[in-house]
Structure formats: structure tokens, C-alpha cells
Design an enzyme around this catalytic site. Structure first.
Site, PDB file in Angstrom:
ATOM      1  CE  LYS A 174      66.651 -32.870 -43.161  1.00  0.00           C
ATOM      2  NZ  LYS A 174      65.531 -33.114 -41.914  1.00  0.00           N
ATOM      3  NE  ARG A 232      68.392 -27.659 -40.540  1.00  0.00           N
ATOM      4  CZ  ARG A 232      69.030 -28.631 -40.285  1.00  0.00           C
ATOM      5  NH1 ARG A 232      69.567 -29.416 -40.929  1.00  0.00           N
ATOM      6  NH2 ARG A 232      68.729 -29.492 -39.007  1.00  0.00           N
ATOM      7  NE  ARG A 252      67.623 -39.772 -34.794  1.00  0.00           N
ATOM      8  CZ  ARG A 252      67.706 -38.856 -35.873  1.00  0.00           C
ATOM      9  NH1 ARG A 252      67.927 -39.287 -36.914  1.00  0.00           N
ATOM     10  NH2 ARG A 252      67.264 -37.672 -35.417  1.00  0.00           N
ATOM     11  NE  ARG A 287      70.690 -36.266 -34.169  1.00  0.00           N
ATOM     12  CZ  ARG A 287      70.447 -36.088 -35.478  1.00  0.00           C
ATOM     13  NH1 ARG A 287      70.264 -37.074 -36.435  1.00  0.00           N
ATOM     14  NH2 ARG A 287      70.218 -34.915 -35.448  1.00  0.00           N
ATOM     15  NE  ARG A 329      66.891 -31.991 -33.898  1.00  0.00           N
ATOM     16  CZ  ARG A 329      66.781 -33.409 -33.957  1.00  0.00           C
ATOM     17  NH1 ARG A 329      66.398 -33.865 -32.836  1.00  0.00           N
ATOM     18  NH2 ARG A 329      66.803 -34.130 -34.870  1.00  0.00           N
TER      19      ARG A 329
END
Ligand code: AP5
Length: 197
Positions: free
Chosen positions: A14, A89, A128, A134, A145
Site C-alpha cells: 500500500k 482500518r 524489511r 521497523r 498484524r
């Protein structure tokens, strides 16, 4: 002009695609995740309240998100269009956005759902996490998540399909191929596509 919502599970692309398409359409890319991370980094009151939820992979409570979004969408640069990434969301955020857009006399033209299989999502986010550090890109938080996405965000696919606003795009292709597909979906910005790689 374009007003678009990018839906999809964590790691679907996204942010990557919203950034490119926003540049193409010359409108702001509005990412609630980026806004929250910048509040966490700046140790604002909002950031301090949001951090624990983000670290666990839970949604930050609506009470903290809705005021932030009302303020962002009221800014001058958002008058001519926007791409929302990571918002809404859940169904209550989507209902809030409906009311807010009505108040602002604006209409969201398209909701784009990026489809990517879970194993690819997990691999992208783990990679990532290693590269960029992160904090929520670790295996346990990624699994949470994904669960939160299924329980709270995936119902928005039906919410928006019922209004014929939803288009699904295969996000399990190269970044360039997904961008090409999205450009077709967003037709009205085609004229400026040559300016973007
Ligand atoms: P948020 O920042 O929105 O994270 P997310 O939805 O988990 O999304 P990601 O950023 O992980 O994925 P993405 O789909 O944007 O993919 P990306 O382009 O980055 O939210 C983080 C947290 O903030 C939430 O857990 C929650 O706590 C809170 N939050 C945010 N919004 C909220 C809201 N509205 N309400 C309540 N809480 C909220 O790509 C991922 C990786 O894949 C990158 O490394 C990228 O380079 C790579 N990649 C992208 N596309 C491709 C491709 N086609 N091929 C190969 N690799 C690719």
C-alpha cells in the site's frame, strides 16, 4: 483529481504504491502508519499513547486516529485529492470517513484492494525488519498484524464492494507491474504517467 483508498493486508505494498501514484496524480499520500510513526519518533502525546499498540500489532484506538485524520484531511493540500493508506482500518473508521467526506462535500472515487498471499507478506515484512529495523516487523507481531487485519480490516472489502467502489489488484507482482495495473484502474491520471518511472 483523485480520491482513493488503498486497502490490503500489512506488507501488501500500500505504502509503496500510494507513494508512486500520489506523485503521479500530484496529490498527497496520507498514511496513518507514517503519521503515527512520526509522532512516536517525536515523542508527542499521541505517539506515547499509540506506541504500545503499534509494538503489539494492535490497532491504535479510534479515539486517537479520528481527530488526527479529520485534521489531516482539512489541510489545504488535501482539498484537490488524496490517497489514503492504512485508513480506514475498521468499519467504524469507514463510517466516520463517510460522515467526514459528506461534511466536506467530497467523494471517494475508488477503493483499491491489493491482494497478496500471506507467506509473501510475511517474507516481505521480515526482510524489511532486517533491513530497516521497523519495530513491528518481527515474526510474532507480523502474525498478530495479519490476525487483526482479518478480524477488523478485511470486512471493509464487503463494505466497499457493496457500493461498487472496490477494485482488487494482484499485488503479488513486481512493483512496476502493480503500478502499471493501478494506473489503469485510476485512468484519470494517465496523462501524467510519463512523468513517473
Ligand atoms: P501501517 O504503517 O499502516 O502498517 P501496515 O498496514 O502493517 O502496512 P505496511 O507498511 O507493513 O505494509 P504496506 O501494505 O504499506 O506495504 P509496503 O509498501 O510498506 O500501520 C502500522 C501500525 O500503525 C498498525 O499495526 C497500527 O498499530 C497502527 N495504525 C496505522 N493505521 C491505523 C489506523 N487507521 N487505525 C488504527 N491503528 C493504525 O511494503 C512492505 C514491504 O514490501 C516493503 O519492504 C516494500 O519495499 C516491499 N514491497 C512492496 N511492494 C512489493 C512488491 N510488489 N514486490 C516485492 N516487494 C514489495
Amino acid at each position: 483529481m483523485a480520491r482513493l483508498i488503498f486497502l490490503g493486508p500489512p506488507g501488501a505494498g500500500k505504502g509503496t504504491q500510494a507513494h508512486k501514484l500520489a506523485e503521479l496524480c500530484e496529490i498527497p499520500h496520507i498514511s496513518t502508519g507514517d503519521m503515527l510513526r512520526s509522532n512516536v519518533a517525536g515523542q508527542t502525546d499521541l505517539g506515547q499513547k499509540a506506541q504500545a499498540f503499534m509494538d503489539r500489532g494492535e490497532l491504535v484506538p479510534d479515539g486517537l486516529i479520528l481527530d488526527m485524520m479529520r485534521a489531516r484531511l482539512s489541510q489545504a493540500d488535501a482539498k484537490a485529492g488524496w490517497i489514503l493508506d492504512g485508513f480506514p482500518r475498521n468499519v467504524s473508521q469507514a463510517s466516520f470517513l463517510d460522515l467526514l467526506l459528506e461534511e466536506m462535500d467530497q467523494v471517494c472515487e475508488r477503493v483499491v484492494n491489493l491482494d497478496v498471499p500471506d507467506e509473501v507478506l510475511v517474507a516481505r515484512m521480515l526482510s524489511r525488519g532486517l533491513k530497516e529495523g521497523r519495530k513491528d516487523d518481527n515474526e510474532e507481531t507480523i502474525r498478530r498484524r495479519l490476525e487483526v487485519y482479518r478480524q477488523q480490516t478485511a470486512p471493509l472489502i464487503d463494505f466497499y464492494s457493496e457500493r461498487l467502489q472496490l477494485v482488487s489488484v494482484n499485488g503479488n507482482l513486481s512493483v512496476e507491474l502493480v503500478t502499471a495495473e493501478l494506473k489503469q484502474v485510476i485512468g484519470s491520471c494517465d496523462a501524467r504517467s510519463a512523468a513517473v518511472e
